[in-house]
Design an enzyme around this catalytic site. Structure first.
Site, short mmCIF file in Angstrom:
data_model
loop_
_atom_site.label_atom_id
_atom_site.label_comp_id
_atom_site.label_asym_id
_atom_site.label_seq_id
_atom_site.Cartn_x
_atom_site.Cartn_y
_atom_site.Cartn_z
N GLY A 1 37.41 28.67 42.24
CA GLY A 1 37.92 28.59 40.87
C GLY A 1 39.21 29.29 40.89
O GLY A 1 39.91 29.21 41.74
N ARG A 2 39.40 29.64 39.56
CA ARG A 2 40.77 30.16 39.40
C ARG A 2 41.10 31.26 40.24
O ARG A 2 42.25 31.38 40.95
CB ARG A 2 40.94 30.80 37.93
CG ARG A 2 41.10 29.66 36.86
CD ARG A 2 40.90 30.50 35.61
NE ARG A 2 39.69 30.92 35.25
CZ ARG A 2 38.91 30.35 34.38
NH1 ARG A 2 39.13 29.54 33.72
NH2 ARG A 2 37.57 30.81 34.19
N ILE A 3 40.27 32.24 40.61
CA ILE A 3 40.45 33.41 41.62
C ILE A 3 40.55 32.97 42.93
O ILE A 3 41.42 33.34 43.70
CB ILE A 3 39.64 34.53 41.14
CG1 ILE A 3 39.83 35.24 39.39
CG2 ILE A 3 39.71 35.78 42.28
CD1 ILE A 3 38.73 35.95 39.24
N THR B 1 34.96 40.68 45.52
CA THR B 1 35.58 41.15 44.34
C THR B 1 34.92 40.59 43.21
O THR B 1 35.35 40.69 42.10
CB THR B 1 37.03 40.93 44.38
OG1 THR B 1 37.22 39.55 44.60
CG2 THR B 1 37.59 41.90 45.43
N ARG C 1 30.85 39.70 42.08
CA ARG C 1 29.87 40.57 41.62
C ARG C 1 28.84 41.16 42.60
O ARG C 1 28.64 40.21 43.49
CB ARG C 1 29.03 39.76 40.49
CG ARG C 1 29.54 39.71 39.10
CD ARG C 1 29.72 40.94 38.42
NE ARG C 1 30.14 40.53 36.87
CZ ARG C 1 31.53 40.82 36.69
NH1 ARG C 1 32.33 41.16 37.63
NH2 ARG C 1 31.96 40.34 35.33
N GLU D 1 25.73 48.82 40.42
CA GLU D 1 26.83 49.53 40.11
C GLU D 1 26.16 50.53 38.75
O GLU D 1 25.74 50.11 37.97
CB GLU D 1 27.73 48.73 39.41
CG GLU D 1 28.79 48.09 40.63
CD GLU D 1 29.60 47.40 39.96
OE1 GLU D 1 30.27 47.27 38.74
OE2 GLU D 1 30.19 46.51 40.56
N HIS E 1 35.14 48.65 41.22
CA HIS E 1 35.42 47.61 40.48
C HIS E 1 36.50 47.65 39.56
O HIS E 1 36.60 47.80 38.40
CB HIS E 1 34.10 47.78 39.35
CG HIS E 1 33.88 46.03 38.88
ND1 HIS E 1 32.61 45.76 38.28
CD2 HIS E 1 34.49 44.96 38.56
CE1 HIS E 1 32.63 44.48 38.09
NE2 HIS E 1 33.94 44.16 37.98
C1 GLV Z 1 35.71 41.85 35.87
O1 GLV Z 1 34.87 41.84 36.57
C2 GLV Z 1 35.60 40.49 34.98
O2 GLV Z 1 34.54 39.84 35.11
O3 GLV Z 1 36.28 40.20 34.00
#
Ligand code: GLV
Length: 331
Positions: A162-164, A243, A245, A274, A292
């Site tokens: 996706g975007r990231i 990075t 979840r 977390e 996070h």
């Molecule tokens: C950060 O973890 C977000 O989902 O914006």
């Protein structure tokens, strides 16, 4: 008679957010830095607001939403200041006719920066080397001192594009990395060509990658997507970056894979429970751990904060919130 909307902000957020909200209604806000209301306090304070502005550390479950839907005024919209919204029971919100919004896009580059930073830090053992130097152990250059893994020309497997994931691919192509990806939906040929991405199955990705980076949302389908079996498919020199979840990776299985040398290292921004972290991870030199902070630049957090407010403001003006996740409730 028109009444002024009542807005609740559950945690202290960047200041720009409140300016927009105050122009749209009466704002009640938790202003204590770092204070996350426990579930019972959230349940005591939440019902009786038109809008709730919340964070990924607030659990917005069905009982909470039902209480908010049964109160006066009835909850109209929940604005999550995060792109991930696994903290919100979206199905329950939709069933109750409550709109939900998130903050996509504005944090993609910043999160990919951190993901690539973790990749470099883990591969080149930067935190470990810094600990070594600060401990006064540096007695001179050594041919074998703190040798790490090559990043350039290595193979990076992206789980989720996706975007990231795409931002990560762009960074990796600057390091001449070979790029594999696995995603529920395959990209178009043009999109694949843009970053030289090769589509493979999840198992092939795990078997062929020197680095595996996770960029999928957390859902029931992605719970423990990376577990014991998947870790056993990875190369012995491989490094896992997460990075996205925490619960996408089975953290106990990861500890075992690291302890047995099944994989070489991990760079983690997110954790299964977390803020708790599996204690063994804290003792491992080959693991880089950060709390996070994927989207944590002041600019990005300000953009996220105002984006969440803009969704509330749009709804209060009778417009469609730009980042609505369940538009069917407003039809
Ligand atoms: C950060 O973890 C977000 O989902 O914006």
């Amino acid at each position: 008679m028109e009444t002024t909307p009542r807005i609740l902000v559950t945690q202290k957020v960047p200041g720009a957010a409140y300016i927009l909200l105050e122009a749209a209604g009466t704002v009640e806000a938790n202003q204590e830095e770092g204070l996350i209301w426990p579930a019972d306090e959230l349940l005591r304070r939440g019902p009786g607001h038109d809008y709730i502005y919340c964070l990924l550390t607030d659990t917005i479950d069905a009982p909470f939403l039902e209480a908010c839907a049964g109160a006066t005024p009835r909850l109209k919209l929940i604005a999550n200041m995060a792109v991930g919204y696994n903290n919100i029971d979206l199905a329950a919100a939709t069933r109750l006719g409550i709109a939900v919004t998130n903050t996509p896009g504005v944090l993609s580059e910043t999160t990919a920066d951190l993901a690539f930073g973790l990749l470099l830090a883990t591969a080149r053992r930067i935190p470990e080397a810094e600990r070594y130097l600060r401990a006064g152990k540096f007695s001179g250059w050594g041919p074998l001192l703190l040798c790490g893994a090559e990043v350039h020309h290595a193979t990076l497997g992206l789980i989720g594009i996706g975007r990231i994931g795409q931002c990560m691919a762009r960074r990796a192509s600057g390091f001449d990395m070979h790029l594999l990806y696995y995603n529920r939906h395959r990209l178009s040929t043009e999109e694949e060509a843009r970053y030289n991405l090769t589509y493979v199955s999840l198992d092939e990705l795990l078997q062929q990658s020197d680095f595996v980076s996770v960029h999928v949302p957390y859902t029931t389908d992605t719970h423990h997507l990376i577990g014991e079996r998947e870790l056993s498919l990875m190369r012995s020199g491989a490094i896992l970056i997460n990075t996205a979840r925490g619960p996408i990776v089975d953290e106990k299985a990861l500890v075992q894979a690291l302890q047995s040398g099944q994989i070489a290292g991990a760079g983690l921004d997110v954790f299964e429970n977390e803020p708790a972290v599996e204690p063994e991870l804290l003792t491992m030199e080959q693991v880089v751990l950060v709390p996070h902070i994927g989207s944590a630049s002041l600019q990005t957090r300000t953009l996220m904060a105002t984006m969440a407010s803009q969704n509330i403001v749009a709804h209060a003006r009778g417009q469609l919130p730009p980042n609505i996740l369940n538009p069917e409730v407003l039809r």
